[in-house]
Design a protein around this motif. Sequence first.
Motif, PDB file in Angstrom:
ATOM      1  N   THR A  52       0.827  -1.196   0.000  1.00 28.26           N
ATOM      2  CA  THR A  52       0.000   0.000   0.000  1.00 28.26           C
ATOM      3  C   THR A  52       0.864   1.249   0.000  1.00 28.26           C
ATOM      4  O   THR A  52       1.767   1.391   0.812  1.00 28.26           O
ATOM      5  CB  THR A  52      -0.900   0.009   1.250  1.00 28.26           C
ATOM      6  OG1 THR A  52      -1.667  -1.181   1.263  1.00 28.26           O
ATOM      7  CG2 THR A  52      -1.814   1.208   1.251  1.00 28.26           C
ATOM      8  N   ASN A  53       0.609   2.182  -0.927  1.00 29.82           N
ATOM      9  CA  ASN A  53       1.388   3.417  -0.909  1.00 29.82           C
ATOM     10  C   ASN A  53       0.576   4.659  -1.262  1.00 29.82           C
ATOM     11  O   ASN A  53       1.116   5.757  -1.316  1.00 29.82           O
ATOM     12  CB  ASN A  53       2.583   3.311  -1.864  1.00 29.82           C
ATOM     13  CG  ASN A  53       2.144   2.922  -3.267  1.00 29.82           C
ATOM     14  OD1 ASN A  53       0.980   3.016  -3.621  1.00 29.82           O
ATOM     15  ND2 ASN A  53       3.111   2.488  -4.067  1.00 29.82           N
ATOM     16  N   GLU A  54      -0.741   4.511  -1.500  1.00 30.60           N
ATOM     17  CA  GLU A  54      -1.586   5.670  -1.776  1.00 30.60           C
ATOM     18  C   GLU A  54      -2.897   5.552  -1.012  1.00 30.60           C
ATOM     19  O   GLU A  54      -3.455   4.448  -0.901  1.00 30.60           O
ATOM     20  CB  GLU A  54      -1.864   5.796  -3.275  1.00 30.60           C
ATOM     21  CG  GLU A  54      -0.627   6.126  -4.099  1.00 30.60           C
ATOM     22  CD  GLU A  54      -0.945   6.304  -5.571  1.00 30.60           C
ATOM     23  OE1 GLU A  54      -0.163   6.966  -6.267  1.00 30.60           O
ATOM     24  OE2 GLU A  54      -1.997   5.782  -6.024  1.00 30.60           O
ATOM     25  N   TYR A  55      -3.384   6.695  -0.530  1.00 29.78           N
ATOM     26  CA  TYR A  55      -4.620   6.715   0.250  1.00 29.78           C
ATOM     27  C   TYR A  55      -5.694   7.540  -0.463  1.00 29.78           C
ATOM     28  O   TYR A  55      -5.410   8.601  -1.032  1.00 29.78           O
ATOM     29  CB  TYR A  55      -4.390   7.345   1.622  1.00 29.78           C
ATOM     30  CG  TYR A  55      -3.775   6.431   2.656  1.00 29.78           C
ATOM     31  CD1 TYR A  55      -3.645   5.063   2.437  1.00 29.78           C
ATOM     32  CD2 TYR A  55      -3.337   6.951   3.876  1.00 29.78           C
ATOM     33  CE1 TYR A  55      -3.085   4.238   3.385  1.00 29.78           C
ATOM     34  CE2 TYR A  55      -2.782   6.132   4.847  1.00 29.78           C
ATOM     35  CZ  TYR A  55      -2.653   4.772   4.595  1.00 29.78           C
ATOM     36  OH  TYR A  55      -2.096   3.955   5.543  1.00 29.78           O
ATOM     37  N   VAL A 106      -8.198   1.961   0.781  1.00 30.06           N
ATOM     38  CA  VAL A 106      -6.929   1.499   0.233  1.00 30.06           C
ATOM     39  C   VAL A 106      -7.209   0.603  -0.970  1.00 30.06           C
ATOM     40  O   VAL A 106      -7.942  -0.387  -0.851  1.00 30.06           O
ATOM     41  CB  VAL A 106      -6.113   0.731   1.287  1.00 30.06           C
ATOM     42  CG1 VAL A 106      -4.801   0.255   0.693  1.00 30.06           C
ATOM     43  CG2 VAL A 106      -5.852   1.606   2.500  1.00 30.06           C
ATOM     44  N   LYS A 136       5.974   5.369   8.407  1.00 31.41           N
ATOM     45  CA  LYS A 136       5.896   5.172   6.968  1.00 31.41           C
ATOM     46  C   LYS A 136       4.903   6.168   6.388  1.00 31.41           C
ATOM     47  O   LYS A 136       3.810   6.361   6.928  1.00 31.41           O
ATOM     48  CB  LYS A 136       5.464   3.746   6.644  1.00 31.41           C
ATOM     49  CG  LYS A 136       5.520   3.435   5.150  1.00 31.41           C
ATOM     50  CD  LYS A 136       5.190   1.970   4.884  1.00 31.41           C
ATOM     51  CE  LYS A 136       5.240   1.690   3.384  1.00 31.41           C
ATOM     52  NZ  LYS A 136       4.911   0.277   3.069  1.00 31.41           N
ATOM     53  N   SER A 163      -6.087  -2.204  -3.016  1.00 32.60           N
ATOM     54  CA  SER A 163      -5.123  -3.256  -2.682  1.00 32.60           C
ATOM     55  C   SER A 163      -5.428  -4.517  -3.475  1.00 32.60           C
ATOM     56  O   SER A 163      -6.544  -4.716  -3.974  1.00 32.60           O
ATOM     57  CB  SER A 163      -5.180  -3.542  -1.181  1.00 32.60           C
ATOM     58  OG  SER A 163      -4.366  -4.628  -0.831  1.00 32.60           O
ATOM     59  N   TYR A 222       2.303   7.941   3.570  1.00 30.21           N
ATOM     60  CA  TYR A 222       1.322   7.573   2.554  1.00 30.21           C
ATOM     61  C   TYR A 222       0.704   8.860   2.001  1.00 30.21           C
ATOM     62  O   TYR A 222       0.123   9.649   2.757  1.00 30.21           O
ATOM     63  CB  TYR A 222       0.217   6.702   3.153  1.00 30.21           C
ATOM     64  CG  TYR A 222       0.722   5.428   3.775  1.00 30.21           C
ATOM     65  CD1 TYR A 222       0.844   4.268   3.030  1.00 30.21           C
ATOM     66  CD2 TYR A 222       1.082   5.389   5.124  1.00 30.21           C
ATOM     67  CE1 TYR A 222       1.310   3.102   3.593  1.00 30.21           C
ATOM     68  CE2 TYR A 222       1.551   4.219   5.702  1.00 30.21           C
ATOM     69  CZ  TYR A 222       1.662   3.082   4.933  1.00 30.21           C
ATOM     70  OH  TYR A 222       2.132   1.922   5.493  1.00 30.21           O
ATOM     71  N   TYR A 233       1.203   9.585   8.157  1.00 32.27           N
ATOM     72  CA  TYR A 233       2.186   8.646   8.673  1.00 32.27           C
ATOM     73  C   TYR A 233       1.517   7.661   9.622  1.00 32.27           C
ATOM     74  O   TYR A 233       0.619   8.018  10.391  1.00 32.27           O
ATOM     75  CB  TYR A 233       3.304   9.394   9.421  1.00 32.27           C
ATOM     76  CG  TYR A 233       4.126  10.312   8.539  1.00 32.27           C
ATOM     77  CD1 TYR A 233       5.293   9.862   7.942  1.00 32.27           C
ATOM     78  CD2 TYR A 233       3.707  11.622   8.299  1.00 32.27           C
ATOM     79  CE1 TYR A 233       6.045  10.704   7.130  1.00 32.27           C
ATOM     80  CE2 TYR A 233       4.448  12.468   7.489  1.00 32.27           C
ATOM     81  CZ  TYR A 233       5.620  12.001   6.905  1.00 32.27           C
ATOM     82  OH  TYR A 233       6.353  12.832   6.106  1.00 32.27           O
ATOM     83  N   ASP A 234       1.980   6.400   9.571  1.00 32.21           N
ATOM     84  CA  ASP A 234       1.510   5.423  10.550  1.00 32.21           C
ATOM     85  C   ASP A 234       2.474   5.394  11.729  1.00 32.21           C
ATOM     86  O   ASP A 234       3.406   6.211  11.822  1.00 32.21           O
ATOM     87  CB  ASP A 234       1.350   4.042   9.913  1.00 32.21           C
ATOM     88  CG  ASP A 234       2.667   3.482   9.376  1.00 32.21           C
ATOM     89  OD1 ASP A 234       3.729   4.011   9.731  1.00 32.21           O
ATOM     90  OD2 ASP A 234       2.622   2.506   8.603  1.00 32.21           O
TER      91      ASP A 234
END
Length: 808
Positions: A564-567, A622, A596, A624, A598, A591-592
């Motif tokens: 996952t890299n986009e929200y 997400v 990380k 995915s 996003y 950030y989580d």
Amino acid sequence: MILNYIKITLRYLWRNRLFTALNILGLSIGICACWTIFRIVDYEFSFDKKHPEGERIYQIVNRSIFEGEEGGFGGVPLGILPSLDVNIEGLESVAPVYSQYMLKVELLGSKGSNQTIEEPEHIIATLPSYFEMVPYQWLLGNPASALDAPDHVVLTESRARQYFPNLPIESIVHQSLTYYSMNDTVVRHISGVVKDLDYPSSFTAKEFYPVSKDDLASTVWMGMNSRNTLFVKVKENHGTKAVLDFINKKNEELTREFREKFKYEGWFEALSLQQKHFAAEYSGGERTANKNVLYGLIGIAFFLLTLAGINYINLTTAQLPQRSKEIGVRKTLGSSPRALTTHFMVETFAIVLFAFLLAVPLSFLFSKTFDEFIPEGLTKFDNYSAMIFFAVGLLSLITFFSALYPAWLITKVRTVNVLKGQGDKIRGARLSFRKALIIFQFVIAQVFIIGALIIGQQLQYTLQKDMGFNYEAVITANIPYKSLDRNVDPHLFKQKLEKYPEISAISLGHLPLNNSVWGNVLFFEKDTAKTQVSVNFKYGDEDYLDFYKFNLIAGRHAVPADSTNEYIVNEALVKAFGFENPQQAIGQLLYDAEQKAYPIVGVVADFHQHNFKSKIEPLVIVTSTDQLNSFNIKLSSSHPAQWNETIKSIEKEWKTIYPNSPFEFKFYDETIENLYETEQKTAKLITLATTVCIIISCLGLFGLATLTAFQRTKEIGVRKVLGASISGIVRLLSTDFVKLVLIAILIASPIAWWAMNKWLEDFAYRIEIQWWMFAIAGILAITIALITVSSQAIKAAVANPVDSLRDE
């Protein structure tokens, strides 16, 4: 003497069959409701009450405060059990109850073939101390050694009979069972059989095997699961303070960094076993009850029984003028007030007894017709002593209070007045009291009518309001994750269905609206400030947004990726992080907990994620290729007649991809309706109570209208001779009753408004109570009253006045 009273009573009841039937029917409905509710309430309040030393058993539960909201949770970290020292002051024993999920259990059948039980429930891992805490009667095996090996398992008698229906209990010990879980396969040997608990209990397990060595050595204090619960038993004259102090001190030491980082407060408390059945927030999946609902049922039973009693009093006192000669003659012949009262009590007792006998089949019919109101396990629960005590007490109370006022009026009959032909002037039998009783009846009925109307409006609002997404003609099916098919790529099934033109679209992903939550904490850093927000997550494939027609108000769709890299976020998240508008949020990084980053690439308009009791919360969607749990299939809405054939085609393809899993689907609109199951049950219950109230009230009104018409026979005849019209006479006889109903409406309206406002407070999105709701309820009540009395009024109005005057 009593035998003579009984003979006279039966003759009188038969001679006045109409009013006898009205009294019996009214009382039987009230008794039926009261008896059914007593059985439900007695069952729910009996949970864990027969448990020996239950007052010394507690469940360790978690309390927490996060983002200003306090909540409870029944699960505990696995690290608590190994850390508990038996030398803690006041602690007698500790028993873990770790629920286990099994794909299936396999056993050797009587004919040498393997038999399989799919997804058996009520399996727990525990310690021998569990059997010291819960008093099972052992049929086979030894409680001290039954769980002394990791491959041992103990069964209850009912589970043993399920697995081995043709074997005697003595032959079951040492039989082997093969357990298939998500991760491994284990063969266990039966080391004991215990008798099922013969009373309602929160301990519902049917299979028991030892806690694993890893769990016994766990040091994990961060993760909690509702399936992992812990019970402690304290010594006599000791509380749980020392135990909780020990646990909370450990928790403070081991979780300080986590709590400070996420601004989270958490601690542990002790829930007594006596309270567990009513603590829904601490439930680990077992059924619980709501005390407020039970108290509400008790209130309904009380009101219905009161209505039935008032109905009897009204009809009985209205008949006293017709019985004045009988009463006068009895007094002339020497009957004392005590003898008259006794006779009337016997008469009332007979009617109540007949009503009781009629209530028995009515109760059975109710249990079969409205089985959704009957708690699971009630049919097997028999508390005979309480049932007998309640039946005798109810019979006595109804007889005493229903007969009290009419019996007192009987003793006030003056023989002189009867001989003068003034028997209708019984002192004390004032119409004002009967009017007050009728008003009280219709006040209760009107409150229920308004309640049923407003609850129905709220349910209609929740099901018809725009949810923020399109779910028309959508069916859903869970991706198999519990069976042997769980490793099959779900995209294969999607590809199979894409070739069918009668399927408009298909997507893999979470349901937009359900009550399950996938959540996490996200951070946003701006300058030196750092904002933290608790966020819900939903996962879907690249077709997810288009499938449900979410309104994309800024940005673009996310690009699907293994990692996952986009929200894509909703408007509520934009506001929670302080962005001025959706467009400003595009390109910002969230950030989580592991820092990380996003990027936000899209913003969708808010849509409802839970039922209407919850506000719309910050959400991330997400895109995915994994973490997808449902097939979402949209049928062609232009050809609903072909849906059955389409579903058969879908099932055919399902069996080719998932041969070990049944095809179980639901229309999504039905799933949404099921989210309001509690409210729907409340609506049905209130509607049922309203119907019963109206029936009982109308029975009394019908009887009084009949008697009023009879008592005013001469007046009606004179009025007709003097030129009164039929409509005028009907209006004359009906007006008095309508006035009473109008007074009841005025009294009931503010009561219903207050009660319904309290009920609607549970909904974040609710209707506003409008004046027309009360108007409709009032018109309905007046209409019902007019229909009830009009038949008797018209009958009296069209009668030949010559006959009525000659009769006089």
